[in-house]
Design a protein around this motif. Structure first.
Motif, PDB file in Angstrom:
ATOM      1  N   SER A 243       0.752  -1.183  -0.016  1.00  0.00           N
ATOM      2  CA  SER A 243       0.096  -0.035  -0.350  1.00  0.00           C
ATOM      3  C   SER A 243       0.579   1.360  -0.054  1.00  0.00           C
ATOM      4  O   SER A 243       0.549   1.985  -0.769  1.00  0.00           O
ATOM      5  N   ARG A 244       2.220   1.169   1.015  1.00  0.00           N
ATOM      6  CA  ARG A 244       2.708   2.395   0.963  1.00  0.00           C
ATOM      7  C   ARG A 244       3.410   2.646  -0.830  1.00  0.00           C
ATOM      8  O   ARG A 244       3.430   3.970  -1.394  1.00  0.00           O
ATOM      9  N   VAL A 245       3.862   1.766  -1.341  1.00  0.00           N
ATOM     10  CA  VAL A 245       4.442   2.075  -2.681  1.00  0.00           C
ATOM     11  C   VAL A 245       2.850   2.548  -4.043  1.00  0.00           C
ATOM     12  O   VAL A 245       3.250   2.837  -4.881  1.00  0.00           O
ATOM     13  N   SER A 246       2.007   1.772  -3.336  1.00  0.00           N
ATOM     14  CA  SER A 246       1.093   2.159  -4.404  1.00  0.00           C
ATOM     15  C   SER A 246       0.547   3.392  -3.587  1.00  0.00           C
ATOM     16  O   SER A 246       0.946   4.501  -5.302  1.00  0.00           O
ATOM     17  N   ILE A 247       1.493   3.877  -2.761  1.00  0.00           N
ATOM     18  CA  ILE A 247       1.218   5.446  -2.261  1.00  0.00           C
ATOM     19  C   ILE A 247       1.746   6.598  -3.698  1.00  0.00           C
ATOM     20  O   ILE A 247       1.961   7.619  -4.269  1.00  0.00           O
ATOM     21  N   LYS A 251       0.564   9.020  -6.540  1.00  0.00           N
ATOM     22  CA  LYS A 251       1.906  10.377  -6.031  1.00  0.00           C
ATOM     23  C   LYS A 251       2.434  11.440  -7.190  1.00  0.00           C
ATOM     24  O   LYS A 251       2.190  12.220  -7.461  1.00  0.00           O
ATOM     25  N   SER A 252       2.938  10.289  -8.301  1.00  0.00           N
ATOM     26  CA  SER A 252       3.295  10.744  -9.997  1.00  0.00           C
ATOM     27  C   SER A 252       2.005  11.035 -10.679  1.00  0.00           C
ATOM     28  O   SER A 252       2.748  11.185 -11.599  1.00  0.00           O
ATOM     29  N   TRP A 253       1.226  10.889 -10.089  1.00  0.00           N
ATOM     30  CA  TRP A 253      -0.042  10.874 -11.286  1.00  0.00           C
ATOM     31  C   TRP A 253      -1.100  12.222 -10.713  1.00  0.00           C
ATOM     32  O   TRP A 253      -1.558  12.792 -11.176  1.00  0.00           O
ATOM     33  N   TYR A 254      -1.312  12.145  -9.327  1.00  0.00           N
ATOM     34  CA  TYR A 254      -2.816  13.563  -9.080  1.00  0.00           C
ATOM     35  C   TYR A 254      -1.689  13.823  -7.673  1.00  0.00           C
ATOM     36  O   TYR A 254      -0.518  13.705  -7.618  1.00  0.00           O
ATOM     37  N   ASN A 255      -2.238  15.377  -7.688  1.00  0.00           N
ATOM     38  CA  ASN A 255      -1.836  16.217  -6.916  1.00  0.00           C
ATOM     39  C   ASN A 255      -2.657  16.534  -5.659  1.00  0.00           C
ATOM     40  O   ASN A 255      -2.722  17.812  -5.339  1.00  0.00           O
ATOM     41  N   GLN A 256      -3.954  16.327  -5.638  1.00  0.00           N
ATOM     42  CA  GLN A 256      -4.791  17.115  -4.969  1.00  0.00           C
ATOM     43  C   GLN A 256      -5.178  15.609  -3.588  1.00  0.00           C
ATOM     44  O   GLN A 256      -5.339  14.598  -4.327  1.00  0.00           O
ATOM     45  N   CYS A 257      -5.008  16.035  -2.383  1.00  0.00           N
ATOM     46  CA  CYS A 257      -5.874  15.161  -1.033  1.00  0.00           C
ATOM     47  C   CYS A 257      -6.860  14.511  -1.436  1.00  0.00           C
ATOM     48  O   CYS A 257      -7.270  12.893  -0.964  1.00  0.00           O
ATOM     49  N   SER A 258      -8.026  14.816  -2.719  1.00  0.00           N
ATOM     50  CA  SER A 258      -9.295  14.219  -2.720  1.00  0.00           C
ATOM     51  C   SER A 258      -8.832  12.784  -3.230  1.00  0.00           C
ATOM     52  O   SER A 258      -9.676  11.711  -2.686  1.00  0.00           O
ATOM     53  N   ASP A 259      -8.085  12.765  -3.841  1.00  0.00           N
ATOM     54  CA  ASP A 259      -7.403  11.732  -4.851  1.00  0.00           C
ATOM     55  C   ASP A 259      -6.988  10.475  -3.734  1.00  0.00           C
ATOM     56  O   ASP A 259      -6.763   9.130  -4.499  1.00  0.00           O
ATOM     57  N   PHE A 260      -6.509  10.065  -2.351  1.00  0.00           N
ATOM     58  CA  PHE A 260      -5.733   9.841  -1.876  1.00  0.00           C
ATOM     59  C   PHE A 260      -6.650   9.063  -0.490  1.00  0.00           C
ATOM     60  O   PHE A 260      -6.216   8.302   0.021  1.00  0.00           O
ATOM     61  N   SER A 261      -8.269   9.797  -0.836  1.00  0.00           N
ATOM     62  CA  SER A 261      -8.792   9.050   1.038  1.00  0.00           C
ATOM     63  C   SER A 261      -8.401   7.250   0.415  1.00  0.00           C
ATOM     64  O   SER A 261      -8.080   7.147   2.160  1.00  0.00           O
ATOM     65  N   GLU A 262      -9.033   6.644  -0.324  1.00  0.00           N
ATOM     66  CA  GLU A 262      -8.811   5.783  -0.091  1.00  0.00           C
ATOM     67  C   GLU A 262      -7.481   4.563  -0.204  1.00  0.00           C
ATOM     68  O   GLU A 262      -7.487   4.231   0.843  1.00  0.00           O
TER      69      GLU A 262
END
Length: 323
Positions: A243-247, A251-262
């Motif tokens: 899951s840490r690798v997935s995050i 991060k290389s694709w998205y730049n908004q907090c809402s994209d990381f809630s799941e």
């Protein structure tokens, strides 16, 4: 959810509901198994070996972590609101990280020890005394402190409304070298020892297949033990690492907090598997040596009030009957 200082803080009602009972159950079962193991290490072990030294250190690390689980459960019950102050927050997060590192290092140490004894029985390391094992243990603890001590050096608070979150890891959207190194180390800390454990498991298994005679069953027991070590290792540490690798990838694709809630939700659920390691490690102790499993059986006989003489008498009667 906030984006203050380019770090994201999330509200997680699902975590607040599901994690407390899981953490409490892990505390109850884990502390029971590890205290029992510590008692047997302290009073029941008749013959100490390097393997036993590493496992005893592992039991100490697990017991310390498990004593902190009720505080972590309280944190989630309050909706991720830490009320015990900055110093205790840092100490708890440091001890959680230190336990993860210690479990990884000492599980790897017992795997390497068993590999050397089975695959290279004549190697001079196998002739080292217990003092050598104590120095190895001290070196492993020094590595643990070196790699996790930074958690004591700075505040770990994150504000969200009127709640104070106490977290060792938050998703930060800026390119912070320190945060990037921490994430990279988190992954390396799993991958390198995991590769060593896979290598030891493969070599010991191959030794069992090629050995023509094993009258004592030593190699078979070693395979069972190393298999348990490998299962515990990957079951407990692979989910959080993945899951840490997935995050990092996200991060290389998205730049908004809402994209990381799941992704944030998955990571903190995966940490339950890391804590579960402290519950499963007594299983590793049981399969470590016949002497230890025999000690556990003896302990349970004492606990249930079954007298040793009765057991010996039953064996004698069985022997006479067979004759």
């Amino acid at each position: 959810m906030s984006n203050s200082s380019v770090c994201c803080a999330f509200e997680s009602p699902l975590l607040d509901t599901v994690l407390p009972p899981i953490l409490i159950m892990e505390f109850i079962f884990g502390i029971t198994g590890n205290i029992m193991a510590l008692v047997m290490f302290a009073f029941e072990m008749e013959s100490w070996k390097p393997n036993s030294i590493y496992l005893a250190h592992l039991a100490v690390a697990d017991s310390v972590l498990l004593c902190l689980m009720p505080f972590r459960a309280d944190y989630y019950i309050r909706g991720k609101d830490w009320i015990f102050g900055d110093i205790f927050c840092r100490m708890l997060l440091f001890l959680v990280a230190a336990n993860r590192a210690a479990s990884i290092f000492f599980l790897t140490a017992v795997a390497v020890d068993r590999y050397l004894k089975i695959v290279h029985p004549l190697h001079r390391i196998n002739r080292m005394n217990l003092k050598y094992a104590m120095w190895v243990s001290a070196g492993l603890w020094a590595m643990v402190l070196l790699m996790t001590g930074q958690l004591l050096g700075s505040p770990r608070f994150f504000k969200l409304g009127n709640h104070t979150q106490c977290e060792s890891f938050n998703i930060c959207l800026d390119n912070n070298p320190s945060a990037n190194w921490t994430s990279a180390f988190y992954v390396i800390q799993f991958c390198v020892p995991g590769s060593i454990i896979i290598f030891c498991t493969a070599c010991i298994t191959w030794q069992l297949k090629t050995k023509t005679m094993d009258t004592t069953g030593k190699v078979k027991r070693a395979v069972h033990f190393i298999f348990i070590v490998a299962v515990v290792y990957f079951l407990c540490f692979l989910p959080s690492t993945a899951s840490r690798v997935s995050i990092l990838i996200l991060k290389s694709w998205y730049n908004q907090c809402s994209d990381f809630s799941e992704a944030n939700l998955v990571f903190y659920f995966s940490l339950c598997f890391t804590y579960f390691n402290s519950v499963l490690n007594p299983l590793v102790y049981y399969f470590s040596t016949p002497a230890f499993s025999g000690t556990i059986q003896k302990f349970f006989r004492k606990l249930t009030g079954q007298k040793e003489e009765m057991v010996s008498g039953n064996r004698s009667v069985a022997t006479l009957t067979s004759n």
